[in-house]
Design a protein around this motif. Sequence first.
Motif, PDB file in Angstrom:
ATOM      1  N   GLU A 161      26.543   7.963  28.746  1.00  0.00           N
ATOM      2  CA  GLU A 161      25.267   7.891  27.549  1.00  0.00           C
ATOM      3  C   GLU A 161      24.324   7.729  28.271  1.00  0.00           C
ATOM      4  OE1 GLU A 161      23.789   4.989  23.715  1.00  0.00           O
ATOM      5  OE2 GLU A 161      25.697   4.790  25.484  1.00  0.00           O
ATOM      6  N   LEU A 162      23.314   8.356  28.257  1.00  0.00           N
ATOM      7  CA  LEU A 162      21.864   9.018  27.952  1.00  0.00           C
ATOM      8  C   LEU A 162      21.271   8.439  27.413  1.00  0.00           C
ATOM      9  CD1 LEU A 162      22.476  12.602  29.178  1.00  0.00           C
ATOM     10  CD2 LEU A 162      22.366  10.450  31.147  1.00  0.00           C
ATOM     11  N   LEU A 163      19.983   7.297  27.550  1.00  0.00           N
ATOM     12  CA  LEU A 163      19.531   6.952  27.031  1.00  0.00           C
ATOM     13  C   LEU A 163      18.014   6.871  27.507  1.00  0.00           C
ATOM     14  CD1 LEU A 163      21.307   2.785  26.762  1.00  0.00           C
ATOM     15  CD2 LEU A 163      21.352   4.851  25.477  1.00  0.00           C
ATOM     16  N   GLU A 199      30.693   1.594  28.465  1.00  0.00           N
ATOM     17  CA  GLU A 199      32.120  -0.080  28.955  1.00  0.00           C
ATOM     18  C   GLU A 199      32.875   0.484  28.171  1.00  0.00           C
ATOM     19  OE1 GLU A 199      30.778  -2.763  25.727  1.00  0.00           O
ATOM     20  OE2 GLU A 199      28.272  -3.201  26.607  1.00  0.00           O
ATOM     21  N   ASN A 200      33.408   1.411  28.044  1.00  0.00           N
ATOM     22  CA  ASN A 200      35.102   2.361  27.809  1.00  0.00           C
ATOM     23  C   ASN A 200      35.231   2.732  29.023  1.00  0.00           C
ATOM     24  OD1 ASN A 200      33.079   4.181  27.507  1.00  0.00           O
ATOM     25  ND2 ASN A 200      34.912   5.000  25.366  1.00  0.00           N
ATOM     26  N   ASP A 201      34.485   2.603  30.208  1.00  0.00           N
ATOM     27  CA  ASP A 201      34.526   3.385  31.611  1.00  0.00           C
ATOM     28  C   ASP A 201      36.168   3.018  31.710  1.00  0.00           C
ATOM     29  OD1 ASP A 201      34.921   4.320  34.176  1.00  0.00           O
ATOM     30  OD2 ASP A 201      33.781   5.203  33.394  1.00  0.00           O
ATOM     31  N   LYS A 202      37.350   3.255  32.065  1.00  0.00           N
ATOM     32  CA  LYS A 202      38.564   2.577  33.060  1.00  0.00           C
ATOM     33  C   LYS A 202      37.794   1.747  33.984  1.00  0.00           C
ATOM     34  CE  LYS A 202      42.889   3.733  35.085  1.00  0.00           C
ATOM     35  NZ  LYS A 202      43.414   4.782  35.765  1.00  0.00           N
ATOM     36  N   PHE A 203      37.020   1.989  34.965  1.00  0.00           N
ATOM     37  CA  PHE A 203      36.549   1.341  36.246  1.00  0.00           C
ATOM     38  C   PHE A 203      35.094   0.619  35.628  1.00  0.00           C
ATOM     39  CE2 PHE A 203      39.628   4.783  37.750  1.00  0.00           C
ATOM     40  CZ  PHE A 203      40.114   3.899  37.981  1.00  0.00           C
ATOM     41  N   PHE A 204      35.127  -0.160  34.407  1.00  0.00           N
ATOM     42  CA  PHE A 204      33.381  -0.095  34.278  1.00  0.00           C
ATOM     43  C   PHE A 204      33.072  -1.565  35.295  1.00  0.00           C
ATOM     44  CE2 PHE A 204      31.384  -3.518  31.890  1.00  0.00           C
ATOM     45  CZ  PHE A 204      30.081  -2.628  31.376  1.00  0.00           C
ATOM     46  N   LYS A 205      33.791  -1.806  35.538  1.00  0.00           N
ATOM     47  CA  LYS A 205      33.260  -3.214  35.922  1.00  0.00           C
ATOM     48  C   LYS A 205      33.278  -3.224  37.588  1.00  0.00           C
ATOM     49  CE  LYS A 205      35.805  -6.677  33.460  1.00  0.00           C
ATOM     50  NZ  LYS A 205      37.428  -7.990  33.268  1.00  0.00           N
ATOM     51  N   LYS A 206      34.315  -2.308  38.293  1.00  0.00           N
ATOM     52  CA  LYS A 206      34.254  -2.271  39.246  1.00  0.00           C
ATOM     53  C   LYS A 206      32.684  -1.407  39.483  1.00  0.00           C
ATOM     54  CE  LYS A 206      38.880  -1.134  40.991  1.00  0.00           C
ATOM     55  NZ  LYS A 206      38.875  -2.354  41.879  1.00  0.00           N
ATOM     56  N   LYS A 207      32.324  -0.017  39.106  1.00  0.00           N
ATOM     57  CA  LYS A 207      31.511   0.358  38.444  1.00  0.00           C
ATOM     58  C   LYS A 207      30.203  -0.017  38.544  1.00  0.00           C
ATOM     59  CE  LYS A 207      33.474   4.866  37.618  1.00  0.00           C
ATOM     60  NZ  LYS A 207      32.749   5.879  36.893  1.00  0.00           N
ATOM     61  N   LYS A 208      30.175  -1.118  37.302  1.00  0.00           N
ATOM     62  CA  LYS A 208      29.410  -2.242  37.412  1.00  0.00           C
ATOM     63  C   LYS A 208      28.544  -2.870  38.264  1.00  0.00           C
ATOM     64  CE  LYS A 208      27.226  -5.642  34.032  1.00  0.00           C
ATOM     65  NZ  LYS A 208      27.874  -6.518  33.326  1.00  0.00           N
ATOM     66  N   LYS A 209      29.438  -3.466  39.226  1.00  0.00           N
ATOM     67  CA  LYS A 209      29.346  -4.327  40.817  1.00  0.00           C
ATOM     68  C   LYS A 209      28.525  -2.928  41.611  1.00  0.00           C
ATOM     69  CE  LYS A 209      31.186  -7.380  43.841  1.00  0.00           C
ATOM     70  NZ  LYS A 209      32.504  -7.944  44.148  1.00  0.00           N
ATOM     71  N   LEU A 210      28.719  -2.084  41.312  1.00  0.00           N
ATOM     72  CA  LEU A 210      28.482  -1.582  42.807  1.00  0.00           C
ATOM     73  C   LEU A 210      27.002  -1.114  42.208  1.00  0.00           C
ATOM     74  CD1 LEU A 210      31.197   1.310  43.204  1.00  0.00           C
ATOM     75  CD2 LEU A 210      29.882  -0.046  44.381  1.00  0.00           C
ATOM     76  N   LEU A 211      26.435  -0.915  41.069  1.00  0.00           N
ATOM     77  CA  LEU A 211      25.071  -0.837  40.597  1.00  0.00           C
ATOM     78  C   LEU A 211      24.540  -1.888  40.435  1.00  0.00           C
ATOM     79  CD1 LEU A 211      26.165   1.033  36.770  1.00  0.00           C
ATOM     80  CD2 LEU A 211      24.592   2.551  39.093  1.00  0.00           C
ATOM     81  N   GLU A 212      24.704  -2.621  41.048  1.00  0.00           N
ATOM     82  CA  GLU A 212      24.629  -4.426  40.671  1.00  0.00           C
ATOM     83  C   GLU A 212      24.144  -3.952  42.220  1.00  0.00           C
ATOM     84  OE1 GLU A 212      26.793  -6.678  38.960  1.00  0.00           O
ATOM     85  OE2 GLU A 212      25.980  -6.993  36.830  1.00  0.00           O
ATOM     86  N   ARG A 270      25.682   9.958  40.993  1.00  0.00           N
ATOM     87  CA  ARG A 270      26.856   9.566  40.886  1.00  0.00           C
ATOM     88  C   ARG A 270      27.713   8.318  41.216  1.00  0.00           C
ATOM     89  NH1 ARG A 270      23.865  10.924  46.689  1.00  0.00           N
ATOM     90  NH2 ARG A 270      23.885  13.056  46.592  1.00  0.00           N
ATOM     91  N   ILE A 271      27.751   7.122  41.244  1.00  0.00           N
ATOM     92  CA  ILE A 271      28.365   5.839  41.028  1.00  0.00           C
ATOM     93  C   ILE A 271      28.661   5.787  39.556  1.00  0.00           C
ATOM     94  CG2 ILE A 271      28.433   3.629  40.322  1.00  0.00           C
ATOM     95  CD1 ILE A 271      26.863   2.956  43.282  1.00  0.00           C
ATOM     96  N   ILE A 272      28.130   6.522  38.641  1.00  0.00           N
ATOM     97  CA  ILE A 272      28.999   6.341  36.966  1.00  0.00           C
ATOM     98  C   ILE A 272      29.834   7.261  36.673  1.00  0.00           C
ATOM     99  CG2 ILE A 272      27.782   7.454  34.561  1.00  0.00           C
ATOM    100  CD1 ILE A 272      25.528   6.303  34.875  1.00  0.00           C
ATOM    101  N   ASN A 273      29.567   8.343  37.762  1.00  0.00           N
ATOM    102  CA  ASN A 273      30.965   9.890  37.690  1.00  0.00           C
ATOM    103  C   ASN A 273      31.820   9.304  38.832  1.00  0.00           C
ATOM    104  OD1 ASN A 273      29.723  11.846  35.881  1.00  0.00           O
ATOM    105  ND2 ASN A 273      27.452  11.277  36.538  1.00  0.00           N
ATOM    106  N   LEU A 274      31.844   8.361  39.275  1.00  0.00           N
ATOM    107  CA  LEU A 274      33.287   8.170  40.472  1.00  0.00           C
ATOM    108  C   LEU A 274      34.337   8.001  39.544  1.00  0.00           C
ATOM    109  CD1 LEU A 274      31.775   5.245  42.291  1.00  0.00           C
ATOM    110  CD2 LEU A 274      32.119   7.653  43.352  1.00  0.00           C
ATOM    111  N   ASP A 275      35.100   8.712  40.118  1.00  0.00           N
ATOM    112  CA  ASP A 275      37.140   9.063  39.531  1.00  0.00           C
ATOM    113  C   ASP A 275      37.719   7.922  40.481  1.00  0.00           C
ATOM    114  OD1 ASP A 275      37.267  10.501  41.711  1.00  0.00           O
ATOM    115  OD2 ASP A 275      38.005  12.529  40.913  1.00  0.00           O
TER     116      ASP A 275
END
Length: 556
Positions: A5-7, A29-42, A74-79
């Motif tokens: 989502e682009l804000l 928030e419905n990203d399959k790896f939301f928690k992992k990516k959120k931690k990386l972004l932090e 890049r992090i948001i779009n990781l698979d």
Amino acid sequence: MDTPELLKQKLPHDAHNDGDFSLILELPENDKFFKKKKKLLEEMGSHAKFVYIQSSASTVELKSSLNLMLQRARIINLDELELYFSGEDVTDLVEFNSPRNEMEALNSILTAIAKLGGEHSAATALQELRVATVNLISEVAKNFKEERKVVTVSSCEQEKCLQQWGEDEGVKSQLEISYFEGAGRGAVARQDMRIGDIAMEIPLSIVISENLVHASQMHSILGEVEGMSAETMLLLWSMKEKHNPDSKFKLYFDTLPEKFKTGLSFGIEAIMSLDGTLLLEEIVQAKEHLRTQYDELFPALCNDHLDVFPPELYTWEQFLWACELWYSNSMKIMFNDGKLRTCLVPIAGFLNHSSCPHIVHYGKVDFTTNSIKFPLSRPCNAGEQCFLGYGNFSSSHLLTFYGFLPQLDNYYDVIPLDIDVESNEGFADTGPTSDWTSHMIRGTWFSKNLGIFRYGLPPSLLDHMRRSRNPFLQTFNLTPEKLEIELEILRDLCSMFQDMTDALGDAQLDDRETTSWDTKLALDFKYLQRRIFYSVVASCQAGCELVESELQRYRL
């Protein structure tokens, strides 16, 4: 993966000049790896949460802002594979990960810029940002370009007739079907096209979907067969429709090959050439599954409904042909009722696959035009082959179901490992790599970190093997005990993959000059497997030298 989502956030006038703006790329928030990516972004730091851009920003400042946006994107779009092979190391992940990830990240930035473009006075800065982003996309495309020479073949007449039929039915296309050396049919651009341009638009009226079966005589019969899927109904429908001289899709069926050349059509020699690879068993099991499915349907359907299922049209060979047709040419299409259906899309099926395709986001019916559109995610120049992304598939999958191996290195060429993964209960928490439930390897030439404790190997695999030896090893301190464990792990892996290499046989005995198409393809795949195994063995050996060098310091 859902598009992030682009804000956009306009900052208060008392804090910044009018026309200044900030961009936020939000992780769904419905990203399959939301928690992992959120931690990386932090871990990236609060400065990366959004990028504030001044309308008067210089070229250097805009470049810096774009770099920050790209790292976040890049992090948001990781698979899943990118997370696994990186060990979720943010210092690695904010850099280039794969052509897929890079294209998705850059295109999400373009979308954000487009959303802001019409409502800010900083049009010059936004345009400069857009140009810089497009240039980065072009640079990625240049680095992963696939060269195929266009050849002129008289049989293109059938394809031209199909294209004309398509245009008469409402198809809009900027592409021309052509033949390519070593790749068969494909599509070239008739003119220069930019990002966002529609390369092709196919009306729903010529898409082959389950609706056609519903309107046929066989639907009521097949609907009574237990376990009959819509895909199998379509497969059986196409076996008969192929021979219907009055079919609306006759020109389409006429362009299809009499025999597909996928792994499912491999002969005995080709299959035996795969000895030592997992693909041998995969192909054998796939054909056995299809044969079982065929035997459950025939000759029973022919015996009970001879007029609808004539035996001469429903032989095993015809059934295998139809399976290969649907495996290699079908697309998953989201219809307006929200249902995802497997379809054949005439003309669009001629587009070839690439590791860095022009067309990535497709497969949804546009309800305003009742058509399927194929927009570009990167520019395509006149005379250039236009590629479609089939999906993030391994070479074994592409060979089995599509009949080709990628021209470039495939980031999804992974080899699963048969390693028992214990529960983490009772084990020390060794970090984010400890929760993977299966392990795999790929060519270590993709790896960024070849240093000690990494060696170019999957961090999650290494952590698993460390925990199996000492559950309470939590740090990477250079102690003799830990270095001895590292050495033991590397030697075990080296031995394992050397055995896998030996099981493939002697490469010098592979005869490529006198073999058939399927055996040549099998040997090409075997070469790829050897290359992956060689790279792992070499990385393990180099890792042993690193560890032994460190141990030597303690022995002095």
